[in-house]
Design an enzyme around this catalytic site. Structure first.
Site, PDB file in Angstrom:
ATOM      1  N   ARG A 147       2.876  -8.735 -30.840  1.00 12.36           N
ATOM      2  CA  ARG A 147       1.689  -8.537 -31.634  1.00 12.36           C
ATOM      3  C   ARG A 147       0.537  -8.164 -30.847  1.00 12.36           C
ATOM      4  O   ARG A 147      -0.283  -7.514 -30.861  1.00 12.36           O
ATOM      5  CB  ARG A 147       1.085  -9.435 -32.730  1.00 12.36           C
ATOM      6  CG  ARG A 147       2.050  -9.364 -33.922  1.00 12.36           C
ATOM      7  CD  ARG A 147       2.298 -10.978 -34.538  1.00 12.36           C
ATOM      8  NE  ARG A 147       2.996 -11.647 -33.601  1.00 12.36           N
ATOM      9  CZ  ARG A 147       4.431 -11.799 -33.406  1.00 12.36           C
ATOM     10  NH1 ARG A 147       4.910 -10.884 -34.322  1.00 12.36           N
ATOM     11  NH2 ARG A 147       4.971 -12.431 -32.368  1.00 12.36           N
ATOM     12  N   THR A 148       0.194  -9.313 -29.825  1.00 16.82           N
ATOM     13  CA  THR A 148      -1.012  -9.080 -29.379  1.00 16.82           C
ATOM     14  C   THR A 148      -1.144  -8.134 -28.247  1.00 16.82           C
ATOM     15  O   THR A 148      -2.056  -7.589 -28.229  1.00 16.82           O
ATOM     16  CB  THR A 148      -1.231 -10.491 -28.283  1.00 16.82           C
ATOM     17  OG1 THR A 148      -0.932 -11.715 -28.982  1.00 16.82           O
ATOM     18  CG2 THR A 148      -2.554 -10.541 -27.531  1.00 16.82           C
ATOM     19  N   HIS A 150      -6.084 -19.324 -26.604  1.00 13.06           N
ATOM     20  CA  HIS A 150      -5.955 -17.831 -26.906  1.00 13.06           C
ATOM     21  C   HIS A 150      -6.863 -17.301 -27.841  1.00 13.06           C
ATOM     22  O   HIS A 150      -6.784 -17.335 -29.175  1.00 13.06           O
ATOM     23  CB  HIS A 150      -4.422 -17.997 -27.903  1.00 13.06           C
ATOM     24  CG  HIS A 150      -3.720 -16.557 -28.133  1.00 13.06           C
ATOM     25  ND1 HIS A 150      -4.472 -15.366 -27.643  1.00 13.06           N
ATOM     26  CD2 HIS A 150      -2.827 -16.251 -28.535  1.00 13.06           C
ATOM     27  CE1 HIS A 150      -3.545 -14.311 -28.077  1.00 13.06           C
ATOM     28  NE2 HIS A 150      -2.315 -14.872 -28.470  1.00 13.06           N
TER      29      HIS A 150
END
Lengths: 153, 311
Positions: free
Chosen positions: B53-54, B131
């Site tokens: 995803r990131t 994060h």
């Protein structure tokens, strides 16, 4: 200085006397200061000698070197009661206590194996000094006990 | 917002967060308006750990702003296997790209890397540390679904190793949220994080629990994270603990009808699939929000550093 004390650790002519170090910490004091005798420094170390203020204390005498406030403040982490005497021609010309610095660099190594500073990167260790411990500026780990075991030797 | 790099959510003020979220909302409403805004810009992707995803949402975000990416690729095929330091790697790739995104398994890696580069560096996860870009998309999702004012949130699962949790908890101190932390005792928040939350003046708003049951009815948001098998000495111990932190429709019978359920994904079995199609579920929307939020972040950092400048 007591008569008994003088017998154990002789006077120095010029240099620095670090007194009232917590008993058993003298070698850590030298490690923090990066003094190991290999450069030919003239050192006297007394360990666990009787003291009025601290029951047992260590004392470190470094001949021929006047330590600056910045150099000695880091000692506050392991020897918060230490006093610093600058000696010239056998006379104490300055006397002061160690003060807690805001940051210590290149003195301690981070005990967190997950910290980037333990990875062989070209980075200088840096710790923020808290009221009751130190904190790695990189990974944020807080250490409150056994700080002496973190000394980067 | 005046920052050279984005390393941790601790560096973000309430105003910084709102600047990013407002910009993300503008982009979300009209993405075509920024389609060429950063044409010619190259984003360097340095992922030393797996990511779906990131990494993909950063790549999508850069491309939707008209730019492109250069990707270090897998660690196995890079100079890292020859023993190159991270400090050298970022200094080299800085010469190829206008901004860098870094994910690395070691805590503090983004802080250290940022000391070696002049281009903006965005931390996409440093070990069990931080994060912050995930946090911003989490906050964006919370703002859309529940609002950030007068918020009561439960954060549940692996709070010890979960970097998304640490970053979110710091950021929420800007909003005076009531935070309930629900986990097995062995996976409670690290003392460092608790210390920081108290330092941020939010100590009274931090409550730790071992069970969801008592706090569930009071929650506006339930943020679930995955409890990983490798944190436990054996499978039976894992099954016993993990089972207590899974939710299904029966669990949610005691929840408010307006509860928003979030998860940074990937999930395994923490959230039963039967919740997916209910009004509670916001976790897929949350993942989609990664694109507008990362577009906003890239736009703000690149504009502040001389790219696509019409602000």
């Amino acid at each position: 200085m007591s008569e008994d004390h003088q017998l154990r650790v002789s006077k120095i002519r010029n240099g620095t006397v670090i007194d009232h170090v917590n008993g058993g910490q003298a070698l850590n004091v030298l490690a923090i200061l990066g003094i190991d005798g290999s450069e030919g420094e003239e050192l006297s170390v007394g360990m666990n000698v009787p003291s009025d203020r601290l029951a047992r204390k260590d004392i470190v005498k470094v001949e021929g070197r006047e330590l600056s406030q910045d150099e000695v403040d880091v000692l506050s982490l392991i020897a918060p009661d230490a006093t610093i005497n600058i000696v010239r021609e056998y006379e104490v010309v300055e006397k002061h206590r160690v003060e807690r610095p805001d940051v210590v660099e290149a003195v301690l190594s981070c005990p967190n194996p997950g910290c980037i500073t333990t990875e062989g990167e070209p980075v200088t260790s840096r710790f923020e000094v808290l009221e009751d411990g130190v904190r790695c500026s990189y990974c944020g780990t807080i250490v409150r006990e056994s700080i002496a075991s973190m000394i980067d030797t | 917002m005046r920052h050279d790099h984005l390393i941790t959510s601790k560096q973000l003020s309430r105003s910084d967060v709102e600047t990013v979220l407002d910009r993300a909302a503008e982009i979300d409403a009209d993405p075509v308006a920024v389609a060429d805004r950063h044409a010619g810009t190259l984003l360097g992707l340095l992922f030393f750990e797996p990511s779906t995803r990131t990494k993909m949402s950063f790549e999508t975000a850069m491309k939707r702003l008209g730019g492109d990416v250069v990707d270090m690729g897998a660690v196995e095929s890079s100079s890292v296997t020859k023993g190159e330091t991270l400090a050298d790697t970022v200094r080299v790739i800085e010469g190829y790209a206008d901004a860098l995104v870094l994910r690395h398994p070691k805590q503090g890696s983004a802080t250290m890397a940022s000391e070696f580069v002049d281009v903006p560096l965005l931390n996409a996860g440093d070990g069990a540390g931080h994060h912050p870009t995930q946090t911003l998309l989490d906050l964006y999702t919370i703002r859309k679904n529940a609002g950030l004012d007068d918020l009561t949130i439960g954060i549940m699962g692996d709070l010890k190793y979960g970097r998304t949790v640490h970053s979110l908890a710091y950021a929420l101190t800007n909003f005076d949220a009531r935070q309930h932390f629900i986990s097995p005792e062995s996976l409670q928040l690290p003392r460092e994080v608790v210390y920081d939350l108290h330092q941020a003046g939010n100590g009274s708003g931090v409550r730790e629990h071992e069970s969801l049951e008592d706090v569930l009815p009071s929650l506006d948001v339930l943020y679930v994270t995955r409890i990983q098998r490798e944190r436990f000495p054996d499978e039976s111990e894992y099954q016993k603990v993990a089972g207590e932190y899974q939710i299904d429709l029966e669990t949610l019978e005691r929840a408010s009808d307006d509860l928003t359920v979030m998860h940074p994904l990937p999930r395994v079995d923490e959230i039963a699939p039967e919740i997916d199609d209910t009004e509670y579920a916001a976790y897929f929307e949350q993942a989609h929000n990664g694109v507008p939020v990362r577009m906003a972040l890239l736009d703000l950092f690149l504009s502040a550093n001389g790219g696509g400048a019409d602000e």
